[in-house]
Design a protein around this motif. Structure first.
Motif, PDB file in Angstrom:
ATOM      1  N   VAL A 113       0.800  -1.339   0.153  1.00 17.39           N
ATOM      2  CA  VAL A 113      -0.069   0.092   0.131  1.00 17.39           C
ATOM      3  C   VAL A 113       0.828   1.275  -0.037  1.00 17.39           C
ATOM      4  CG1 VAL A 113      -1.859   1.423   1.533  1.00 17.39           C
ATOM      5  CG2 VAL A 113      -1.848  -1.076   0.797  1.00 17.39           C
ATOM      6  N   VAL A 114       1.969   1.076   0.892  1.00 20.69           N
ATOM      7  CA  VAL A 114       2.744   2.408   0.875  1.00 20.69           C
ATOM      8  C   VAL A 114       3.428   2.659  -0.390  1.00 20.69           C
ATOM      9  CG1 VAL A 114       4.952   3.355   2.285  1.00 20.69           C
ATOM     10  CG2 VAL A 114       2.887   2.212   3.332  1.00 20.69           C
ATOM     11  N   ILE A 115       4.002   1.562  -0.998  1.00 17.76           N
ATOM     12  CA  ILE A 115       4.811   1.660  -2.107  1.00 17.76           C
ATOM     13  C   ILE A 115       3.917   2.306  -3.405  1.00 17.76           C
ATOM     14  CG2 ILE A 115       6.101   0.511  -4.052  1.00 17.76           C
ATOM     15  CD1 ILE A 115       7.210  -1.261  -1.948  1.00 17.76           C
ATOM     16  N   PHE A 123      -5.421   3.075  -5.511  1.00 18.18           N
ATOM     17  CA  PHE A 123      -5.635   2.200  -4.490  1.00 18.18           C
ATOM     18  C   PHE A 123      -4.495   2.350  -3.176  1.00 18.18           C
ATOM     19  CE2 PHE A 123      -2.614  -0.600  -6.244  1.00 18.18           C
ATOM     20  CZ  PHE A 123      -2.023  -1.364  -5.155  1.00 18.18           C
ATOM     21  N   GLY A 124      -3.364   2.693  -3.721  1.00 15.19           N
ATOM     22  CA  GLY A 124      -2.492   2.955  -2.590  1.00 15.19           C
ATOM     23  C   GLY A 124      -2.788   4.278  -1.578  1.00 15.19           C
ATOM     24  N   LEU A 125      -3.064   5.315  -2.478  1.00 16.24           N
ATOM     25  CA  LEU A 125      -3.756   6.465  -1.736  1.00 16.24           C
ATOM     26  C   LEU A 125      -4.891   6.358  -0.813  1.00 16.24           C
ATOM     27  CD1 LEU A 125      -3.067   8.971  -4.535  1.00 16.24           C
ATOM     28  CD2 LEU A 125      -1.750   8.578  -2.412  1.00 16.24           C
ATOM     29  N   PRO A 279       3.019  -3.057  -7.057  1.00 10.91           N
ATOM     30  CA  PRO A 279       3.853  -2.249  -7.456  1.00 10.91           C
ATOM     31  C   PRO A 279       5.080  -2.474  -8.052  1.00 10.91           C
ATOM     32  CG  PRO A 279       3.792  -2.433  -4.916  1.00 10.91           C
ATOM     33  CD  PRO A 279       2.721  -3.446  -5.667  1.00 10.91           C
ATOM     34  N   ILE A 280       5.613  -1.618  -9.008  1.00 11.18           N
ATOM     35  CA  ILE A 280       7.071  -1.821  -9.429  1.00 11.18           C
ATOM     36  C   ILE A 280       7.187  -2.944 -10.531  1.00 11.18           C
ATOM     37  CG2 ILE A 280       9.527  -2.333  -8.932  1.00 11.18           C
ATOM     38  CD1 ILE A 280       9.141  -0.931  -6.140  1.00 11.18           C
ATOM     39  N   PHE A 281       6.815  -4.126  -9.968  1.00 16.97           N
ATOM     40  CA  PHE A 281       6.935  -5.356 -10.862  1.00 16.97           C
ATOM     41  C   PHE A 281       5.849  -5.786 -12.052  1.00 16.97           C
ATOM     42  CE2 PHE A 281       9.487  -6.187  -7.075  1.00 16.97           C
ATOM     43  CZ  PHE A 281      10.728  -6.210  -7.641  1.00 16.97           C
TER      44      PHE A 281
END
Length: 357
Positions: A113-115, A123-125, A279-281
């Motif tokens: 969630v933080v990333i 969805f992270g925000l 995230p990222i991947f």
């Protein structure tokens, strides 16, 4: 077999021989037997004068076979796996894994969630906003959610501390079993591969094994979820459950359900390509090594926990425990599912460098 693996096997065998001599000659150093706090094991029924000589023999056999010819290494590796995987194994390895996953799972979810929030994902925000609202509400209303989490973590820490070095022996035995599993795999990797390991064949039996493996942790998840109701299913519960105990049941159930979902990834698209919410991947191919190592580790843990559970259920006259914790079936099915995944994807274009081949 490489020289490095042989050296690992030799050093392990020397250490095992030394430990066996210690147990045999110094009863106070023996961590198992009738006084053992871990009851779900074969060693709970064996004292130092039996296990000590057996451990010495295991170490000497390991030294004798590790530098021998192929047939001798294969026979010796099987014998060592039976010793470490049956005689010295116990179900404590599953407790370490399950409680560790119950703690690390939410931490990993929070990290996702933080990333995602840092990368501006909706969805992270939303997750960060929801956590902030819950934290403010907890402070304003005095609900004590944060202190509840603290009590839960304190309970887990006290439980592990109470077992102390005993769980260290459990982990050491698991490491020894893993070393001999690698030696056995290397020793048996010879000759023409049979037809059943071809990708098309693995796809058929692997799907059945994967679905079966995904179903195995569900009884335990349902069992722990009853802790959230007024009717908890636990023979040790004699009164109302505390809030931190209910949280423990929820997290353990979540870990079991997560295991079932991740198992299905072995036959799903998101087991080949990271989904969009990662995230990222996201969008990148999943390295073959990742699910193989993770799934293989869980399968190995289930197999190590199986002998103790079977013996304990027989001794206590409670065969129903094998339905709630079907470790023997779960370990075999998950191992087959992971093997099928590897056989199907080890030579996939763009993923071979991440595989085991």
């Amino acid at each position: 077999m490489t020289r490095t693996i042989r050296m690992f096997g030799a050093l392990l065998s020397i250490a095992v021989t030394a430990v066996g001599i210690l147990w045999w000659t110094n009863p106070a150093s023996y961590p198992f037997g009738a006084a053992d706090r871990v009851k779900v094991s074969l060693t709970h029924l064996l004292e130092h004068d039996v296990t000590g000589p057996m451990t010495v023999a295991a170490g000497i056999v390991g030294l004798a076979v590790i530098f021998g010819p192929g047939p001798l290494v294969r026979a010796g590796a099987v014998a060592e796996l039976l010793f470490f995987g049956v005689v010295l194994s116990d179900a404590g390895i599953m407790s370490v894994f399950a409680y560790g996953l119950a703690i690390l799972g939410p931490v990993a979810l929070l990290g996702v969630v933080v990333i995602a929030a840092a990368r501006g994902k909706a969805f992270g925000l939303a997750g960060i906003a929801a956590l902030a609202v819950l934290a403010v509400a907890d402070v304003v209303t005095g609900a004590g959610a944060l202190s509840l989490v603290g009590r839960y973590l304190g309970n887990v820490a006290r439980d592990f501390a109470a077992f102390g070095g005993r769980l260290g022996w459990t982990l050491a035995n698991a490491a020894a079993c893993a070393v001999w599993a690698v030696i056995a795999l290397k020793a048996f990797r010879t000759g023409e591969p049979p037809r059943w390991i071809r990708p098309e064949s693995a796809g058929r039996w692997g799907r059945v094994a994967t679905i079966g493996a995904a179903l195995c942790p569900l009884p335990y998840a349902l069992y722990r979820l009853t802790w959230l109701t007024p009717w908890p299913t636990d023979s040790d519960v004699t009164g109302p459950l505390r809030a931190d105990t209910r949280l423990q049941g929820l997290l353990l159930a979540f870990a079991a359900l997560a295991g079932a979902v991740l198992t299905l990834g072995l036959i799903s698209r998101w087991g080949e390509v990271f989904p969009r919410w990662v995230p990222i991947f996201h969008g990148r191919p999943v390295p073959v090594r990742l699910p193989v190592v993770a799934g293989g580790t869980v399968a190995g843990i289930c197999c190590l926990a199986s002998p103790g559970l079977v013996i304990d259920s027989v001794v206590r006259g409670q065969p129903g425990a094998l339905l709630l914790w079907p470790y023997p079936l779960w370990g075999a099915l998950l191992a087959a599912a992971v093997l099928a995944y590897w056989l199907r994807h080890r030579s996939a274009p763009g993923r071979s460098r991440a595989g085991l081949s």
